[in-house]
Design an enzyme around this catalytic site. Structure first.
Site, PDB file in Angstrom:
ATOM      1  N   CYS A  35      -9.465  -1.220  16.829  1.00 18.91           N
ATOM      2  CA  CYS A  35      -8.495  -2.127  17.456  1.00 18.91           C
ATOM      3  C   CYS A  35      -7.532  -1.390  18.386  1.00 18.91           C
ATOM      4  O   CYS A  35      -6.783  -2.020  19.118  1.00 18.91           O
ATOM      5  CB  CYS A  35      -7.714  -2.893  16.397  1.00 18.91           C
ATOM      6  SG  CYS A  35      -6.556  -1.878  15.454  1.00 18.91           S
ATOM      7  N   HIS A  61      10.450  -1.142  12.015  1.00 17.82           N
ATOM      8  CA  HIS A  61       9.213  -1.873  12.290  1.00 17.82           C
ATOM      9  C   HIS A  61       8.056  -0.880  12.355  1.00 17.82           C
ATOM     10  O   HIS A  61       8.142   0.142  13.030  1.00 17.82           O
ATOM     11  CB  HIS A  61       9.337  -2.609  13.630  1.00 17.82           C
ATOM     12  CG  HIS A  61       8.064  -3.217  14.099  1.00 17.82           C
ATOM     13  ND1 HIS A  61       7.568  -4.391  13.569  1.00 17.82           N
ATOM     14  CD2 HIS A  61       7.182  -2.821  15.053  1.00 17.82           C
ATOM     15  CE1 HIS A  61       6.427  -4.690  14.184  1.00 17.82           C
ATOM     16  NE2 HIS A  61       6.184  -3.747  15.091  1.00 17.82           N
ATOM     17  N   HIS A 117       1.868  -4.731  11.818  1.00 17.28           N
ATOM     18  CA  HIS A 117       1.563  -6.002  11.150  1.00 17.28           C
ATOM     19  C   HIS A 117       0.394  -5.798  10.195  1.00 17.28           C
ATOM     20  O   HIS A 117      -0.380  -4.857  10.347  1.00 17.28           O
ATOM     21  CB  HIS A 117       1.198  -7.073  12.178  1.00 17.28           C
ATOM     22  CG  HIS A 117       2.371  -7.490  13.008  1.00 17.28           C
ATOM     23  ND1 HIS A 117       2.738  -6.819  14.147  1.00 17.28           N
ATOM     24  CD2 HIS A 117       3.267  -8.498  12.849  1.00 17.28           C
ATOM     25  CE1 HIS A 117       3.816  -7.398  14.657  1.00 17.28           C
ATOM     26  NE2 HIS A 117       4.150  -8.421  13.897  1.00 17.28           N
ATOM     27  N   ASP A 160      -5.152 -10.325   7.235  1.00 16.58           N
ATOM     28  CA  ASP A 160      -5.957 -10.592   6.052  1.00 16.58           C
ATOM     29  C   ASP A 160      -7.230 -11.333   6.427  1.00 16.58           C
ATOM     30  O   ASP A 160      -7.219 -12.161   7.343  1.00 16.58           O
ATOM     31  CB  ASP A 160      -5.130 -11.460   5.086  1.00 16.58           C
ATOM     32  CG  ASP A 160      -5.767 -11.625   3.737  1.00 16.58           C
ATOM     33  OD1 ASP A 160      -6.258 -10.630   3.192  1.00 16.58           O
ATOM     34  OD2 ASP A 160      -5.767 -12.758   3.224  1.00 16.58           O
ATOM     35  N   ARG A 193      -5.946  -5.391   6.945  1.00 14.43           N
ATOM     36  CA  ARG A 193      -5.802  -4.357   7.968  1.00 14.43           C
ATOM     37  C   ARG A 193      -4.330  -4.221   8.299  1.00 14.43           C
ATOM     38  O   ARG A 193      -3.734  -5.097   8.907  1.00 14.43           O
ATOM     39  CB  ARG A 193      -6.595  -4.713   9.232  1.00 14.43           C
ATOM     40  CG  ARG A 193      -6.411  -3.707  10.363  1.00 14.43           C
ATOM     41  CD  ARG A 193      -7.323  -4.013  11.535  1.00 14.43           C
ATOM     42  NE  ARG A 193      -7.120  -5.351  12.075  1.00 14.43           N
ATOM     43  CZ  ARG A 193      -6.369  -5.629  13.145  1.00 14.43           C
ATOM     44  NH1 ARG A 193      -5.747  -4.667  13.797  1.00 14.43           N
ATOM     45  NH2 ARG A 193      -6.253  -6.874  13.561  1.00 14.43           N
ATOM     46  N   CYS A 195      -2.165  -2.814  10.638  1.00 16.86           N
ATOM     47  CA  CYS A 195      -2.271  -2.372  12.026  1.00 16.86           C
ATOM     48  C   CYS A 195      -0.909  -1.764  12.394  1.00 16.86           C
ATOM     49  O   CYS A 195       0.053  -2.494  12.623  1.00 16.86           O
ATOM     50  CB  CYS A 195      -2.620  -3.565  12.910  1.00 16.86           C
ATOM     51  SG  CYS A 195      -2.881  -3.145  14.619  1.00 16.86           S
TER      52      CYS A 195
END
Length: 168
Positions: A91, A128, A131, A134, A145, A147
């Site tokens: 990704c 932060h 994210h 699912d 994942r 990310c």
């Protein structure tokens, strides 16, 4: 997949996911001013960690790294993920199927940009990280994942960990 006894993706009606692990944050990390963060972090780190920005895919330091070790929060040094849970999701960002331990990250519903997502933050300093998604069909134990932005992390290679452990 159930995390901390609740499905983090099934609580959308509740409005937010309870923060996990914030009670033990050092008071200094809770109280750091915006000016202090700006002084300690590079502009890119500040944008991602403190303003919930995102680095461009395939540009971060760790998106394609296979080095064994522990990934720490770049802002405060808290240990968040290990290379054992890192996987190639293709990704453009580092992907993990689970955090290092319960309470190392916290979750917030993110409804920005018209999307329903779950934001991942450092439980220690509230920075932060990225994210978590699912049910994407990855062959991982959790089917999740995480990310995570490379700029949110600092990798401590396993050899360095072992050297410092034997030096104590």
């Amino acid at each position: 997949m159930s995390i901390f006894g609740n499905n983090i993706f099934g609580n959308k009606a509740a409005g937010s996911i309870p923060a996990v692990g914030n009670a033990d944050r050092p008071e200094a990390e809770k109280q750091k001013s915006d000016a202090e963060w700006r002084q300690e972090l590079t502009p890119e780190e500040y944008h991602v960690l403190r303003e919930a920005g995102t680095e461009r895919p395939f540009t971060g330091e760790y998106w394609d790294t296979h080095t064994a070790g522990v990934y720490q929060c770049r802002a405060c040094g808290a240990e968040l993920f290990t290379s054992n849970e890192k996987f190639d999701s293709h990704c453009g960002w580092p992907s993990f199927w689970a955090p290092l331990a319960e309470g190392t990250v916290r979750y917030i519903h993110d409804r920005t940009l018209g999307m329903e997502r779950v934001e991942v933050r450092c439980a220690n300093c509230d920075s932060h990280l990225g994210h978590v998604f699912d049910g994407e069909g990855y062959g991982t134990p959790t089917d999740q994942r995480y990310c995570i932005n490379s700029v949110s992390l600092r990798l401590v290679p396993r050899e360095v960990e072992e050297d410092s452990a034997t030096a104590s």
